[in-house]
Design a protein around this motif. Structure first.
Motif, short mmCIF file in Angstrom:
data_model
loop_
_atom_site.label_atom_id
_atom_site.label_comp_id
_atom_site.label_asym_id
_atom_site.label_seq_id
_atom_site.Cartn_x
_atom_site.Cartn_y
_atom_site.Cartn_z
N ARG A 1 -5.74 8.05 -3.77
CA ARG A 1 -5.91 9.48 -3.55
C ARG A 1 -6.46 9.79 -2.16
NH1 ARG A 1 -9.86 13.65 -4.53
NH2 ARG A 1 -11.46 12.12 -5.11
N LEU A 2 -7.28 8.88 -1.61
CA LEU A 2 -8.04 9.20 -0.41
C LEU A 2 -7.59 8.46 0.85
CD1 LEU A 2 -11.56 9.04 -2.09
CD2 LEU A 2 -10.37 11.13 -1.38
N VAL A 3 -7.06 7.24 0.71
CA VAL A 3 -6.85 6.37 1.87
C VAL A 3 -5.35 6.16 2.11
CG1 VAL A 3 -7.31 4.11 2.88
CG2 VAL A 3 -9.05 5.21 1.44
N ALA A 4 -4.90 6.55 3.29
CA ALA A 4 -3.50 6.32 3.66
C ALA A 4 -3.29 4.91 4.19
CB ALA A 4 -3.07 7.34 4.71
N GLU A 5 -4.35 4.34 4.79
CA GLU A 5 -4.21 3.00 5.38
C GLU A 5 -5.59 2.43 5.66
OE1 GLU A 5 -2.31 0.88 9.41
OE2 GLU A 5 -2.21 3.07 9.11
N HIS B 1 0.85 -1.20 0.00
CA HIS B 1 0.00 0.00 0.00
C HIS B 1 0.88 1.25 0.00
CE1 HIS B 1 -3.99 1.91 1.59
NE2 HIS B 1 -3.39 2.68 0.69
N ARG B 2 1.94 1.23 0.78
CA ARG B 2 2.85 2.38 0.80
C ARG B 2 3.51 2.59 -0.57
NH1 ARG B 2 3.94 0.25 6.07
NH2 ARG B 2 5.80 -0.87 5.28
N SER B 3 3.81 1.51 -1.27
CA SER B 3 4.38 1.63 -2.61
C SER B 3 3.41 2.32 -3.56
CB SER B 3 4.74 0.25 -3.16
OG SER B 3 5.79 -0.33 -2.43
N LEU B 4 2.12 1.99 -3.44
CA LEU B 4 1.11 2.64 -4.26
C LEU B 4 1.00 4.13 -3.95
CD1 LEU B 4 -1.94 0.19 -4.50
CD2 LEU B 4 -0.50 1.02 -6.35
N LEU B 5 1.03 4.45 -2.66
CA LEU B 5 0.96 5.86 -2.27
C LEU B 5 2.15 6.64 -2.82
CD1 LEU B 5 -0.21 5.54 1.45
CD2 LEU B 5 -1.61 6.03 -0.55
N ALA B 6 3.31 6.01 -2.81
CA ALA B 6 4.52 6.68 -3.28
C ALA B 6 4.57 6.77 -4.80
CB ALA B 6 5.75 5.95 -2.76
N GLU B 7 3.93 5.82 -5.48
CA GLU B 7 4.00 5.77 -6.94
C GLU B 7 2.62 5.39 -7.50
OE1 GLU B 7 6.81 3.80 -10.44
OE2 GLU B 7 7.23 3.40 -8.33
#
Length: 430
Positions: free
Chosen positions: A378-382, A272-278
């Protein structure tokens, strides 16, 4: 069903494996059994207590061989284990249960109507549906799996020209048809539930076709009414079966791929963090979610002649079941197959099948899932679990029936979601 790394397989007695048991997929670990079969007996015969039998193919190569070769394996006698040993009344009438040339005549025009280019203008509507589905996360917990059952109907129902007041019931009935033994849908026994769901769905589409036949609209049902495969209009039974098949395909794939991918992101927070970063990884993440979840668990064929599969003799008339979820964990094709990786490439999964019967609704499902995960990024950090996960009791759909979650939202997300009215809760409209 357990989606992860298989347990030890050396002590598994292959003659005790029961891949037809719906309970295996609700509470068991089919991946361990599939792994054992791929390693030790990739073409495996199972006989049920009532004497019916079928072959299982579990390797990527064998699954593809069976699904692509209609000269050896026919779809016309039935494609699901639920009707093993009986003839499919839709055989030769419904695209999914036919072989060339009937299949080709139906698929070619329908494929153009359901191409990614033809469906591109639906993306804004799908994005609005996504935001309405996610809107409750601004207030607290959301059962994402239950909410997702309304997701495909909100655009597929419109695409087919079906009245909005019918969408919730149709979503419920299609799940009844693929999970007739699940406690949430079973009514009077699995077989009775299946017959009841089919009867109501077929009656619904028969009435719908009669209603719109005088003036077909600019929708998919109208398109079917105007189709002229081989220069003739479709008969009433052909229209009914193909409307049913299109709706079933939409409702049993997209919501379960969505829920399973969110569950994978919770279990693999680094991804999930990889998606947020890229965010550009969303497209490959969708494909990995499809491989990971493999919502359509199997497709069945019948041998049209004596043949051989991977060194095993298959007799004419034998049923052969291709297990897509197993093929999508074949280490000869997918390095480290039990690792969820949003950047996996290449990713030649068979979640939509393979060959001439490759899912005709795949472009729509991909658009819907891409838009969904664009908005999630776009909306969810976790995502965080908010209750136990329950899996669907079905040997056909590898589904999640309950996935309660809360969300840590990104800056500004709560306000953005609050601007959208939530979709009706399934339990309130079913």
């Amino acid at each position: 069903m357990r989606i992860g790394s298989p347990a030890a397989t050396a002590d598994i007695a292959l003659d005790t494996i029961d891949l037809a048991d719906p309970e295996l997929y609700a509470s068991g670990d089919p991946h361990t059994l599939w792994h054992a079969l791929r390693e030790r007996e990739p073409v495996h015969r199972q006989t049920l207590p009532d004497g019916r039998s079928f072959w299982s193919v579990t390797s990527y190569r064998d699954v593809n061989d069976v699904l692509r070769d209609h000269t050896r394996y026919t779809s016309q006698r039935g494609t699901l284990l639920s009707i093993l040993g009986s003839s499919d009344p839709a055989g030769g009438l419904m695209m999914a249960a036919s072989d060339p040339p009937v299949h080709t005549a139906l698929r070619e025009p329908m494929g153009k109507a359901l191409s990614a280019r033809a469906l591109a203008h639906w993306e804004p509507r799908i994005r609005e549906v996504v935001l309405r589905l996610l809107a409750p996360l601004a207030e607290g917990p959301l059962d994402l799996a239950q909410a997702a059952t309304a997701f495909p109907m909100a655009f597929t129902g419109a695409l087919m020209g079906l009245p909005e007041e019918d969408w919730a019931r149709l979503a419920h009935l299609t799940t009844m048809a693929v999970a007739p033994e699940d406690p949430a849908f079973e009514a009077g026994g699995g077989h009775t539930t299946l017959l009841s769901a089919h009867h109501e769905l077929f009656e619904y589409f028969a009435q719908r076709v009669r209603t719109v036949s005088a003036a077909p609209g600019d929708d998919l049902t109208g398109f079917l009414l105007r189709m002229r495969p081989d220069g003739r209009p479709l008969r009433q039974d052909e229209l009914v079966y193909n409307c049913y098949s299109l709706l079933l395909g939409a409702n049993v794939t997209t919501p379960h791929a969505l829920a399973a991918t969110v569950l994978a992101l919770m279990e693999h927070p680094d991804q999930h963090r990889s998606l947020l970063a890229e965010p550009a990884l969303v497209t490959s993440a969708v494909e990995e979610g499809l491989r990971w979840s493999s919502p359509a668990n199997h497709f069945m064929r019948y041998a049209v002649k004596d043949t051989e599969q991977n060194g095993v003799r298959i007799a004419r008339g034998d049923a052969v079941v291709a297990w897509l979820g197993s093929a999508n964990r074949d280490a000869s094709v997918f390095p480290d197959p039990y690792r969820f990786a949003v950047d996996r490439s290449p990713n030649r999964h068979v979640a939509f099948g393979f060959g001439p019967h490759y899912c005709i609704g795949a472009p729509l499902a991909r658009i819907a899932l891409r838009v969904m995960f664009q908005e999630i990024v776009r909306l969810v950090a976790e995502f965080r679990p908010a209750g136990p996960v329950r899996h669907l009791k079905s040997n056909f759909v590898a589904g999640i029936s309950s996935l309660p979650v809360t969300a840590v939202l990104r800056d500004g997300a709560a306000e953005a979601l609050a601007a959208h009215a939530p979709l009706p809760r399934p339990e309130a409209v079913a």
